[in-house]
Motif scaffolding. Structure first.
Motif, mmCIF file in Angstrom:
data_model
loop_
_atom_site.group_PDB
_atom_site.id
_atom_site.type_symbol
_atom_site.label_atom_id
_atom_site.label_comp_id
_atom_site.label_asym_id
_atom_site.label_seq_id
_atom_site.Cartn_x
_atom_site.Cartn_y
_atom_site.Cartn_z
ATOM 1 N N ILE A 136 -15.359 -35.755 1.506
ATOM 2 C CA ILE A 136 -16.077 -34.494 1.688
ATOM 3 C C ILE A 136 -16.168 -34.249 3.194
ATOM 4 O O ILE A 136 -16.491 -35.170 3.951
ATOM 5 C CB ILE A 136 -17.512 -34.565 1.115
ATOM 6 C CG1 ILE A 136 -17.486 -34.789 -0.397
ATOM 7 C CG2 ILE A 136 -18.302 -33.298 1.470
ATOM 8 C CD1 ILE A 136 -18.855 -35.090 -0.996
ATOM 9 N N LEU A 192 -18.506 -32.283 5.445
ATOM 10 C CA LEU A 192 -19.766 -31.552 5.475
ATOM 11 C C LEU A 192 -19.938 -30.941 6.859
ATOM 12 O O LEU A 192 -19.789 -31.627 7.875
ATOM 13 C CB LEU A 192 -20.923 -32.512 5.168
ATOM 14 C CG LEU A 192 -22.289 -31.876 4.998
ATOM 15 C CD1 LEU A 192 -22.328 -30.999 3.752
ATOM 16 C CD2 LEU A 192 -23.357 -32.959 4.915
ATOM 17 N N TYR A 194 -26.229 -26.654 5.515
ATOM 18 C CA TYR A 194 -25.008 -27.399 5.252
ATOM 19 C C TYR A 194 -23.949 -26.487 4.645
ATOM 20 O O TYR A 194 -24.265 -25.552 3.923
ATOM 21 C CB TYR A 194 -25.256 -28.537 4.249
ATOM 22 C CG TYR A 194 -26.317 -29.502 4.681
ATOM 23 C CD1 TYR A 194 -26.044 -30.465 5.645
ATOM 24 C CD2 TYR A 194 -27.588 -29.460 4.117
ATOM 25 C CE1 TYR A 194 -27.023 -31.364 6.045
ATOM 26 C CE2 TYR A 194 -28.568 -30.354 4.509
ATOM 27 C CZ TYR A 194 -28.281 -31.301 5.469
ATOM 28 O OH TYR A 194 -29.241 -32.187 5.873
ATOM 29 N N ILE A 223 -20.153 -27.181 2.572
ATOM 30 C CA ILE A 223 -19.124 -28.102 2.104
ATOM 31 C C ILE A 223 -17.800 -27.434 2.421
ATOM 32 O O ILE A 223 -17.375 -26.504 1.737
ATOM 33 C CB ILE A 223 -19.283 -28.429 0.612
ATOM 34 C CG1 ILE A 223 -20.642 -29.114 0.383
ATOM 35 C CG2 ILE A 223 -18.122 -29.309 0.142
ATOM 36 C CD1 ILE A 223 -20.959 -29.431 -1.050
ATOM 37 N N ASN A 224 -17.184 -27.905 3.490
ATOM 38 C CA ASN A 224 -15.951 -27.302 3.978
ATOM 39 C C ASN A 224 -14.754 -27.740 3.150
ATOM 40 O O ASN A 224 -13.904 -26.932 2.804
ATOM 41 C CB ASN A 224 -15.751 -27.661 5.447
ATOM 42 C CG ASN A 224 -14.797 -26.733 6.140
ATOM 43 O OD1 ASN A 224 -15.103 -25.580 6.347
ATOM 44 N ND2 ASN A 224 -13.623 -27.237 6.471
ATOM 45 N N PHE A 232 -13.609 -30.672 -0.097
ATOM 46 C CA PHE A 232 -14.058 -31.621 -1.121
ATOM 47 C C PHE A 232 -12.820 -31.999 -1.909
ATOM 48 O O PHE A 232 -12.156 -31.135 -2.473
ATOM 49 C CB PHE A 232 -15.082 -30.945 -2.029
ATOM 50 C CG PHE A 232 -15.807 -31.856 -2.971
ATOM 51 C CD1 PHE A 232 -17.133 -32.182 -2.761
ATOM 52 C CD2 PHE A 232 -15.175 -32.374 -4.090
ATOM 53 C CE1 PHE A 232 -17.814 -33.004 -3.634
ATOM 54 C CE2 PHE A 232 -15.837 -33.208 -4.970
ATOM 55 C CZ PHE A 232 -17.168 -33.523 -4.735
ATOM 56 N N ALA A 242 -21.073 -34.903 -5.729
ATOM 57 C CA ALA A 242 -21.854 -33.743 -5.289
ATOM 58 C C ALA A 242 -23.346 -34.007 -5.460
ATOM 59 O O ALA A 242 -24.160 -33.690 -4.578
ATOM 60 C CB ALA A 242 -21.428 -32.496 -6.063
ATOM 61 N N LEU A 248 -24.571 -36.276 -2.725
ATOM 62 C CA LEU A 248 -24.681 -35.519 -1.483
ATOM 63 C C LEU A 248 -25.955 -34.683 -1.462
ATOM 64 O O LEU A 248 -26.713 -34.715 -0.487
ATOM 65 C CB LEU A 248 -23.457 -34.620 -1.289
ATOM 66 C CG LEU A 248 -23.498 -33.720 -0.048
ATOM 67 C CD1 LEU A 248 -23.465 -34.550 1.225
ATOM 68 C CD2 LEU A 248 -22.351 -32.729 -0.084
ATOM 69 N N TYR A 254 -27.336 -24.601 1.265
ATOM 70 C CA TYR A 254 -25.898 -24.873 1.302
ATOM 71 C C TYR A 254 -25.076 -23.610 1.121
ATOM 72 O O TYR A 254 -25.534 -22.632 0.540
ATOM 73 C CB TYR A 254 -25.501 -25.803 0.146
ATOM 74 C CG TYR A 254 -25.699 -27.261 0.408
ATOM 75 C CD1 TYR A 254 -24.628 -28.070 0.769
ATOM 76 C CD2 TYR A 254 -26.950 -27.842 0.270
ATOM 77 C CE1 TYR A 254 -24.802 -29.421 1.000
ATOM 78 C CE2 TYR A 254 -27.131 -29.201 0.496
ATOM 79 C CZ TYR A 254 -26.055 -29.981 0.860
ATOM 80 O OH TYR A 254 -26.228 -31.323 1.087
ATOM 81 N N VAL A 297 -20.832 -23.073 -0.220
ATOM 82 C CA VAL A 297 -19.568 -23.658 -0.666
ATOM 83 C C VAL A 297 -18.598 -22.501 -0.839
ATOM 84 O O VAL A 297 -18.967 -21.436 -1.331
ATOM 85 C CB VAL A 297 -19.734 -24.426 -2.002
ATOM 86 C CG1 VAL A 297 -18.395 -24.959 -2.487
ATOM 87 C CG2 VAL A 297 -20.739 -25.555 -1.863
ATOM 88 N N TRP A 337 -16.797 -26.071 -9.338
ATOM 89 C CA TRP A 337 -18.097 -25.787 -8.719
ATOM 90 C C TRP A 337 -19.047 -25.134 -9.713
ATOM 91 O O TRP A 337 -20.245 -25.423 -9.701
ATOM 92 C CB TRP A 337 -17.915 -24.971 -7.443
ATOM 93 C CG TRP A 337 -17.458 -25.877 -6.340
ATOM 94 C CD1 TRP A 337 -16.213 -25.946 -5.783
ATOM 95 C CD2 TRP A 337 -18.231 -26.906 -5.716
ATOM 96 N NE1 TRP A 337 -16.179 -26.945 -4.850
ATOM 97 C CE2 TRP A 337 -17.394 -27.548 -4.786
ATOM 98 C CE3 TRP A 337 -19.543 -27.347 -5.853
ATOM 99 C CZ2 TRP A 337 -17.833 -28.609 -3.983
ATOM 100 C CZ3 TRP A 337 -19.990 -28.400 -5.060
ATOM 101 C CH2 TRP A 337 -19.147 -29.016 -4.142
#
Length: 162
Positions: free
Chosen positions: A71, A73, A85, A87-88, A90, A106, A109, A117, A119, A132
């Motif tokens: 991941i 981050l 944060y 999540i760039n 995964f 996930a 995390l 966050y 995503v 997701w």
């Protein structure tokens, strides 16, 4: 089977580089912005910055001490907007997909790093979009969704708080 997230030390950069090539290969199915290098490897040029720039945090996803994914981050101070944060990236190896391990990663995390966050997925990557949605459903996370054009790619962005 225990999933643990392990911050990637710079001494393990070459392992992360190999995983990134696999990730980018998979992602190349959904975008025209990725090309394989002349050496037969997909390169992520910014990888060296992970240990030089505060707020870019790579983590290995490990299963019983074996690396099965990663991941990336994005966090403060690199991230300067409304989110704590992002999540760039995964990625989990194909061998481990469909077993609930990525959802567990996930969950680990989010438990270790609660906050606001975002995503993002390329809309054409229906597998990532479905993954997701599954994460949000299984972990009872309410998201706010929007689409944006980023680098000429239609992207789905979810924001949420855990």
């Amino acid at each position: 089977m225990t999933i643990i997230l392990k911050k990637v030390p710079e001494s393990e950069k070459s392992t992360l580089r190999n995983f990134y090539s696999l990730y980018l290969h998979e992602l190349s199915n959904y975008t025209t912005n990725l090309d394989i290098g002349e050496d037969g490897v997909f390169h992520f040029e910014e990888l060296d910055q992970f240990w030089d720039v505060d707020g870019l945090s790579p983590y290995f996803i490990t299963l019983d001490d074996k690396v099965i994914g990663f991941i990336l981050l994005v966090e403060r101070p690199f991230l300067k907007k409304d989110n704590d944060y992002g999540i760039n990236d995964f990625f989990i190896l194909n061998k481990y997909k469909g077993k609930g391990l990525a959802v567990q990663a996930a969950e680990v995390l989010f438990r270790e790093k609660p906050g606001q966050y975002f995503v993002m997925q390329v809309v054409e990557n229906k597998r990532a979009v479905a993954f997701w949605k599954k994460v949000y459903n299984e972990l009872n996370i309410e998201t706010h969704d929007r689409q944006e054009l980023i680098d000429d790619e239609r992207c789905l962005i979810q924001t949420f708080k855990v």
